[in-house]
Motif scaffolding. Structure first.
Motif, PDB file in Angstrom:
ATOM      1  N   THR A   8       0.908  -1.485   0.206  1.00 17.00           N
ATOM      2  CA  THR A   8       0.197  -0.069  -0.192  1.00 17.00           C
ATOM      3  C   THR A   8       0.734   1.028   0.283  1.00 17.00           C
ATOM      4  O   THR A   8       1.965   1.543   0.070  1.00 17.00           O
ATOM      5  CB  THR A   8      -0.785  -0.159   1.307  1.00 17.00           C
ATOM      6  N   ASP A   9       0.605   2.326  -0.007  1.00 17.68           N
ATOM      7  CA  ASP A   9       1.071   3.875  -0.565  1.00 17.68           C
ATOM      8  C   ASP A   9       0.875   3.606   0.836  1.00 17.68           C
ATOM      9  O   ASP A   9       2.884   4.717   1.320  1.00 17.68           O
ATOM     10  CB  ASP A   9       0.441   5.143  -0.511  1.00 17.68           C
ATOM     11  N   HIS A  10       0.578   3.646   2.105  1.00 15.88           N
ATOM     12  CA  HIS A  10       0.973   4.022   3.242  1.00 15.88           C
ATOM     13  C   HIS A  10       2.449   2.849   4.330  1.00 15.88           C
ATOM     14  O   HIS A  10       3.016   3.618   4.624  1.00 15.88           O
ATOM     15  CB  HIS A  10       0.258   2.923   4.627  1.00 15.88           C
ATOM     16  N   GLU A  11       2.491   1.740   3.778  1.00 13.70           N
ATOM     17  CA  GLU A  11       3.661   0.886   3.602  1.00 13.70           C
ATOM     18  C   GLU A  11       4.459   1.308   3.057  1.00 13.70           C
ATOM     19  O   GLU A  11       5.924   2.296   3.430  1.00 13.70           O
ATOM     20  CB  GLU A  11       3.509  -0.520   3.168  1.00 13.70           C
ATOM     21  N   LEU A  13       4.868   4.862   1.891  1.00 16.15           N
ATOM     22  CA  LEU A  13       5.487   6.001   2.922  1.00 16.15           C
ATOM     23  C   LEU A  13       6.537   5.302   3.544  1.00 16.15           C
ATOM     24  O   LEU A  13       7.350   6.483   4.106  1.00 16.15           O
ATOM     25  CB  LEU A  13       4.118   6.888   2.937  1.00 16.15           C
ATOM     26  N   GLY A  14       5.956   4.691   4.432  1.00 17.14           N
ATOM     27  CA  GLY A  14       6.808   4.436   6.165  1.00 17.14           C
ATOM     28  C   GLY A  14       8.156   3.685   5.311  1.00 17.14           C
ATOM     29  O   GLY A  14       9.491   4.641   6.057  1.00 17.14           O
ATOM     30  N   TYR A  15       8.645   3.109   4.426  1.00 17.68           N
ATOM     31  CA  TYR A  15       9.796   2.791   3.316  1.00 17.68           C
ATOM     32  C   TYR A  15      10.501   3.330   3.676  1.00 17.68           C
ATOM     33  O   TYR A  15      11.452   3.838   3.672  1.00 17.68           O
ATOM     34  CB  TYR A  15       9.184   1.542   2.948  1.00 17.68           C
ATOM     35  N   SER A  17      10.489   7.288   3.674  1.00 14.96           N
ATOM     36  CA  SER A  17      10.864   8.049   5.218  1.00 14.96           C
ATOM     37  C   SER A  17      11.575   7.455   6.282  1.00 14.96           C
ATOM     38  O   SER A  17      11.464   7.475   7.323  1.00 14.96           O
ATOM     39  CB  SER A  17       9.180   8.171   5.731  1.00 14.96           C
ATOM     40  N   SER A  19      11.536   5.643   8.283  1.00 17.15           N
ATOM     41  CA  SER A  19      10.464   5.441   9.794  1.00 17.15           C
ATOM     42  C   SER A  19      10.159   3.986  10.369  1.00 17.15           C
ATOM     43  O   SER A  19       9.244   4.299  11.445  1.00 17.15           O
ATOM     44  CB  SER A  19       9.397   6.290   9.708  1.00 17.15           C
ATOM     45  N   TRP A  45       9.069   8.936  -6.870  1.00 13.77           N
ATOM     46  CA  TRP A  45       8.931   9.659  -5.332  1.00 13.77           C
ATOM     47  C   TRP A  45      10.000   9.999  -5.152  1.00 13.77           C
ATOM     48  O   TRP A  45      11.110  11.435  -4.581  1.00 13.77           O
ATOM     49  CB  TRP A  45       8.482   8.662  -3.941  1.00 13.77           C
TER      50      TRP A  45
END
Length: 261
Positions: A8-11, A13-15, A17, A19, A45
């Protein structure tokens, strides 16, 4: 064997960044190996991050203006006066002051350079996509001067833009020059070259006299189905626009970049 669930985009984004906890980051890295779409998204990105860094890194390094720090000093001084000389302002009060500055006056300070640099790029992308949408639908008169009259086309474009103009060759990526026309831009006459392929798809190369940017990094813009890659170099700016798949459009833009820079 069960099919791997797409990231997912959420996963992502976390990867991206950094974080995530180490174990979760390792698991996502393993899943990325089998998810080409996620890798492409992540790479895009990263390219966008690099472009933003190139554009605004200098702003981030600038010192905070004294008019902003003076507001905090005045608040602290008033607090000392109210408490009879005992400065007991809590951390959350200071944080609230700083946040207010960041969202209010601070936004105006930071936006001064964004306002100076963003309009040129935004206008370039918007004008290029508008020109594409206007002329790509033309059947009888998609161009003003046909590619068959190359000498006239090159002389005319060069004279109007004040630079030696010669359209790039996109045959290697399947597109052939149809011709070109002059279109208006905020900085003066701009050139619009149109190309098509065997399937009848059309793309345009927009060249405008609004360069002098500090970066030549690719940027991407999209308005509905119309999308484009654009960049600035010296005295001219360029945009390759179309509705073909984004990966194909990027290959065409790279071909233009290599021939024009």
């Amino acid at each position: 064997m069960s099919e791997q669930i797409a990231l997912t985009d959420h996963e992502l984004l976390g990867y991206a960044s950094a974080s995530l906890p180490p174990a979760e980051a390792t698991a996502i890295a393993a899943r990325l190996a089998g998810d080409a779409a996620a890798r492409a998204t992540l790479a895009e990105w990263q390219r966008q991050d690099a472009a933003l860094a190139a554009l605004y890194q200098a702003v981030a390094r600038e010192p905070v203006p004294t008019r902003l720090t003076d507001v905090i000093r005045r608040a602290e001084a008033e607090d000392v006066t109210r408490t009879g000389g005992r400065p007991w302002t809590s951390r959350w009060q200071i944080a609230a002051t700083v946040a207010a500055l960041a969202l209010g006056v601070g936004a105006g300070w930071f936006a001064r350079d964004l306002a100076a640099s963003r309009p040129a790029a935004h206008t370039l992308a918007s004008d290029a996509m508008r020109a594409y949408d206007t002329y790509v639908v033309e059947v009888a008169h998609p161009v003003e001067v046909a590619a068959s009259d190359a000498d006239h086309l090159n002389t005319w474009m060069s004279k109007r833009l004040g630079h030696q103009m010669r359209p790039p060759d996109f045959a290697a990526v399947g597109f052939t020059l149809m011709g070109g026309r002059i279109v208006p831009s905020e900085k003066g006459p701009a050139a619009l070259y149109m190309y098509d392929n065997a399937a009848g798809q059309r793309i345009t190369l927009y060249v405008a006299p609004q360069g002098a940017s500090t970066t030549t990094a690719f940027q991407f813009a999209q308005e509905g189905p119309t999308q484009g890659f654009y960049w600035m170099d010296r005295d001219l700016s360029y945009a390759v626009v179309g509705t073909v798949p984004r990966s194909d459009l990027r290959r065409i833009a790279l071909a233009a970049y290599e021939q024009l820079i």
